[in-house]
Motif scaffolding. Structure first.
Motif, PDB file in Angstrom:
ATOM      1  N   TRP A  23       4.298   5.086   7.099  1.00  7.01           N
ATOM      2  CA  TRP A  23       4.295   3.633   6.877  1.00  7.01           C
ATOM      3  C   TRP A  23       3.931   2.864   8.140  1.00  7.01           C
ATOM      4  O   TRP A  23       3.243   1.839   8.070  1.00  7.01           O
ATOM      5  CB  TRP A  23       5.657   3.187   6.346  1.00  7.01           C
ATOM      6  CG  TRP A  23       6.006   3.826   5.034  1.00  7.01           C
ATOM      7  CD1 TRP A  23       6.903   4.827   4.817  1.00  7.01           C
ATOM      8  CD2 TRP A  23       5.433   3.523   3.751  1.00  7.01           C
ATOM      9  NE1 TRP A  23       6.929   5.171   3.488  1.00  7.01           N
ATOM     10  CE2 TRP A  23       6.049   4.385   2.816  1.00  7.01           C
ATOM     11  CE3 TRP A  23       4.464   2.626   3.318  1.00  7.01           C
ATOM     12  CZ2 TRP A  23       5.714   4.361   1.458  1.00  7.01           C
ATOM     13  CZ3 TRP A  23       4.134   2.597   1.972  1.00  7.01           C
ATOM     14  CH2 TRP A  23       4.754   3.450   1.059  1.00  7.01           C
ATOM     15  N   ASN A  24       4.384   3.341   9.306  1.00  2.00           N
ATOM     16  CA  ASN A  24       4.054   2.651  10.557  1.00  2.00           C
ATOM     17  C   ASN A  24       2.544   2.683  10.809  1.00  2.00           C
ATOM     18  O   ASN A  24       1.951   1.685  11.238  1.00  2.00           O
ATOM     19  CB  ASN A  24       4.796   3.290  11.728  1.00  2.00           C
ATOM     20  CG  ASN A  24       6.281   3.022  11.703  1.00  2.00           C
ATOM     21  OD1 ASN A  24       6.722   2.008  11.150  1.00  2.00           O
ATOM     22  ND2 ASN A  24       7.075   3.902  12.286  1.00  2.00           N
ATOM     23  N   GLU A  27       0.768   0.224   8.442  1.00  5.16           N
ATOM     24  CA  GLU A  27       0.872  -1.161   8.929  1.00  5.16           C
ATOM     25  C   GLU A  27      -0.095  -1.399  10.084  1.00  5.16           C
ATOM     26  O   GLU A  27      -0.771  -2.442  10.153  1.00  5.16           O
ATOM     27  CB  GLU A  27       2.304  -1.449   9.376  1.00  5.16           C
ATOM     28  CG  GLU A  27       2.488  -2.885   9.865  1.00  5.16           C
ATOM     29  CD  GLU A  27       3.925  -3.213  10.221  1.00  5.16           C
ATOM     30  OE1 GLU A  27       4.192  -4.399  10.536  1.00  5.16           O
ATOM     31  OE2 GLU A  27       4.787  -2.302  10.202  1.00  5.16           O
ATOM     32  N   LYS A  28      -0.189  -0.429  10.986  1.00  4.34           N
ATOM     33  CA  LYS A  28      -1.127  -0.544  12.112  1.00  4.34           C
ATOM     34  C   LYS A  28      -2.564  -0.660  11.605  1.00  4.34           C
ATOM     35  O   LYS A  28      -3.360  -1.469  12.103  1.00  4.34           O
ATOM     36  CB  LYS A  28      -0.975   0.672  13.025  1.00  4.34           C
ATOM     37  CG  LYS A  28      -1.765   0.588  14.318  1.00  4.34           C
ATOM     38  CD  LYS A  28      -1.714   1.915  15.092  1.00  4.34           C
ATOM     39  CE  LYS A  28      -0.331   2.308  15.486  1.00  4.34           C
ATOM     40  NZ  LYS A  28      -0.336   3.535  16.341  1.00  4.34           N
ATOM     41  N   ILE A  30      -3.619  -1.716   8.584  1.00  8.31           N
ATOM     42  CA  ILE A  30      -3.808  -3.000   7.904  1.00  8.31           C
ATOM     43  C   ILE A  30      -4.078  -4.101   8.923  1.00  8.31           C
ATOM     44  O   ILE A  30      -5.012  -4.905   8.769  1.00  8.31           O
ATOM     45  CB  ILE A  30      -2.584  -3.330   7.029  1.00  8.31           C
ATOM     46  CG1 ILE A  30      -2.543  -2.404   5.802  1.00  8.31           C
ATOM     47  CG2 ILE A  30      -2.606  -4.798   6.598  1.00  8.31           C
ATOM     48  CD1 ILE A  30      -1.250  -2.487   5.016  1.00  8.31           C
ATOM     49  N   ASN A  31      -3.288  -4.148   9.972  1.00  8.71           N
ATOM     50  CA  ASN A  31      -3.492  -5.169  11.002  1.00  8.71           C
ATOM     51  C   ASN A  31      -4.828  -4.979  11.709  1.00  8.71           C
ATOM     52  O   ASN A  31      -5.530  -5.957  12.010  1.00  8.71           O
ATOM     53  CB  ASN A  31      -2.346  -5.126  12.017  1.00  8.71           C
ATOM     54  CG  ASN A  31      -1.040  -5.622  11.443  1.00  8.71           C
ATOM     55  OD1 ASN A  31      -1.023  -6.466  10.540  1.00  8.71           O
ATOM     56  ND2 ASN A  31       0.070  -5.104  11.937  1.00  8.71           N
ATOM     57  N   SER A  43      -6.252  -1.511  -1.879  1.00  6.25           N
ATOM     58  CA  SER A  43      -5.166  -0.542  -1.830  1.00  6.25           C
ATOM     59  C   SER A  43      -5.236   0.358  -3.061  1.00  6.25           C
ATOM     60  O   SER A  43      -5.557  -0.105  -4.158  1.00  6.25           O
ATOM     61  CB  SER A  43      -3.818  -1.275  -1.793  1.00  6.25           C
ATOM     62  OG  SER A  43      -2.743  -0.363  -1.791  1.00  6.25           O
ATOM     63  N   PHE A  64       4.134  -2.459  -0.322  1.00  3.25           N
ATOM     64  CA  PHE A  64       4.049  -2.461   1.136  1.00  3.25           C
ATOM     65  C   PHE A  64       2.790  -3.186   1.599  1.00  3.25           C
ATOM     66  O   PHE A  64       2.829  -3.975   2.560  1.00  3.25           O
ATOM     67  CB  PHE A  64       4.043  -1.015   1.645  1.00  3.25           C
ATOM     68  CG  PHE A  64       4.060  -0.887   3.144  1.00  3.25           C
ATOM     69  CD1 PHE A  64       5.258  -0.875   3.834  1.00  3.25           C
ATOM     70  CD2 PHE A  64       2.879  -0.749   3.863  1.00  3.25           C
ATOM     71  CE1 PHE A  64       5.278  -0.738   5.224  1.00  3.25           C
ATOM     72  CE2 PHE A  64       2.886  -0.617   5.243  1.00  3.25           C
ATOM     73  CZ  PHE A  64       4.086  -0.613   5.928  1.00  3.25           C
ATOM     74  N   THR A  65       1.675  -2.926   0.920  1.00  2.79           N
ATOM     75  CA  THR A  65       0.417  -3.573   1.293  1.00  2.79           C
ATOM     76  C   THR A  65       0.498  -5.082   1.098  1.00  2.79           C
ATOM     77  O   THR A  65       0.082  -5.850   1.979  1.00  2.79           O
ATOM     78  CB  THR A  65      -0.750  -2.983   0.483  1.00  2.79           C
ATOM     79  OG1 THR A  65      -0.808  -1.574   0.716  1.00  2.79           O
ATOM     80  CG2 THR A  65      -2.072  -3.612   0.896  1.00  2.79           C
ATOM     81  N   GLU A  67       3.136  -6.880   1.243  1.00  4.91           N
ATOM     82  CA  GLU A  67       4.049  -7.397   2.264  1.00  4.91           C
ATOM     83  C   GLU A  67       3.375  -7.492   3.623  1.00  4.91           C
ATOM     84  O   GLU A  67       3.482  -8.524   4.317  1.00  4.91           O
ATOM     85  CB  GLU A  67       5.281  -6.491   2.354  1.00  4.91           C
ATOM     86  CG  GLU A  67       6.269  -6.909   3.440  1.00  4.91           C
ATOM     87  CD  GLU A  67       7.380  -5.891   3.640  1.00  4.91           C
ATOM     88  OE1 GLU A  67       8.074  -5.992   4.686  1.00  4.91           O
ATOM     89  OE2 GLU A  67       7.554  -4.994   2.789  1.00  4.91           O
ATOM     90  N   LYS A  68       2.666  -6.450   4.021  1.00  2.16           N
ATOM     91  CA  LYS A  68       2.098  -6.420   5.367  1.00  2.16           C
ATOM     92  C   LYS A  68       0.814  -7.233   5.486  1.00  2.16           C
ATOM     93  O   LYS A  68       0.519  -7.770   6.555  1.00  2.16           O
ATOM     94  CB  LYS A  68       1.856  -4.971   5.796  1.00  2.16           C
ATOM     95  CG  LYS A  68       3.130  -4.143   5.864  1.00  2.16           C
ATOM     96  CD  LYS A  68       4.185  -4.786   6.754  1.00  2.16           C
ATOM     97  CE  LYS A  68       5.481  -3.995   6.763  1.00  2.16           C
ATOM     98  NZ  LYS A  68       6.538  -4.655   7.591  1.00  2.16           N
ATOM     99  N   SER A  70       0.434  -9.953   3.799  1.00  3.34           N
ATOM    100  CA  SER A  70       1.096 -11.261   3.864  1.00  3.34           C
ATOM    101  C   SER A  70       0.126 -12.412   3.604  1.00  3.34           C
ATOM    102  O   SER A  70       0.126 -13.424   4.311  1.00  3.34           O
ATOM    103  CB  SER A  70       1.776 -11.436   5.233  1.00  3.34           C
ATOM    104  OG  SER A  70       2.589 -12.584   5.263  1.00  3.34           O
TER     105      SER A  70
END
Length: 291
Positions: A23-24, A27-28, A30-31, A43, A64-65, A67-68, A70
């Motif tokens: 998951w970490n 998130e990295k 996606i950013n 996704s 999760f997608t 949320e991140k 956003s």
């Protein structure tokens, strides 16, 4: 569909050594792609190794997608299968309020007739709470969705709003672009052909390469869409060797090797996908140093 012009990126699913979702790293990633300038993310596309994910994992990835990301960019959710009933059931159960559209791959393995493909998508469109984007990728599904079937769906089925075309058949692409409804979105599914296909009238691409080349690939697509083909060609020419290396063995093994070299994800998979060979991994590293 105006929101889905430009560069979309079909996100990979990072795994840890024990094959659990990282998951970490996701998130990295996606950013990284959003900061690189992509216009939207996809996704649960097939690049995300969705056939190896459980129903619960797919649901967790979707949430999760959302949320991140956003709401920084639109999110398209991949929901496709060769069983029409299963796709409809997933559409009814998935929390899709934050999705902009659904990307649904043409039914694979069973090799339905063109009428079967038409009825499959017509049924999905009737059940979907969001616009449906067709995905034609005969190299993976085993059956091409012809221009005639695509155009029939585009003109006759109201909730079908666009398509990702990855047949590699330029004549078929041009027939679709010539005869499609004005507001029907057509984007490329072939990174190496995207520039040429935008020149023919496509309005962007859902890319694998943009997982790594987010900034340069997005710049290439943007330049092409404003008819600055001189600038677009510079970006594209610099990316060509990368495309060749990325897809020479397997997708997503190739793009994951690139992302591993960048330190964004670990180089793990779920069978039957395995990492690229050591020789190719070395070539990718050498290319990236030069790039």
């Amino acid at each position: 569909m105006e929101q889905l012009k430009g560069t979309g990126v079909a996100l990979v699913t990072p795994f840890k050594a024990d094959e659990s979702i990282d998951w970490n790293a996701l998130e990295k990633l996606i950013n990284f792609v959003i900061e690189g300038g992509v216009n939207y993310v996809v996704s649960l596309g097939t690049t995300g190794e969705t056939p190896t994910l459980s129903a619960d994992e797919k649901l967790d990835l979707m949430k999760f997608t959302f949320e991140k990301v956003s709401k920084r960019v639109p999110v398209v959710i991949g929901i496709g299968d060769y069983c029409t009933r299963d796709v409809v059931n997933r559409l009814e159960k998935c929390p899709l309020d934050e999705a902009t559209a659904i990307l649904s791959v043409a039914p694979y393995y069973s090799k339905p007739t063109q009428e079967g493909i038409f009825q499959h998508y017509k049924t999905i469109a009737a059940a979907s709470p969001k616009p449906v984007i067709l995905y034609n990728v005969p190299g993976r599904t085993g059956r091409n969705m012809t221009a005639e079937t695509t155009l029939r769906l585009a003109h006759e089925v109201e909730n079908i709003a666009g398509m990702k075309e990855a047949s590699g058949d330029m004549m078929q692409c041009m027939q679709i672009l010539r005869d499609k409804p004005k507001d029907f979105l057509v984007v490329s599914g072939d990174d190496g052909l995207a520039l040429a296909q935008i020149a023919c009238g496509m309005e962007g691409v859902i890319s694998v390469a943009a997982n790594y080349f987010a900034a340069d690939f997005s710049s290439m697509v943007h330049a092409a869409l404003i008819n600055d083909y001189a600038a677009a060609r510079v970006f594209n020419n610099n990316l060509l060797e990368g495309f060749e290396l990325m897809f020479s063995e397997n997708n997503p093994a190739g793009i994951k090797a690139f992302l591993h070299h960048a330190g964004i994800i670990e180089n793990y998979f779920r069978l039957p996908v395995v990492p690229v060979t050591a020789e190719l991994h070395k070539k990718i590293g050498a290319y990236l140093k030069k790039y």
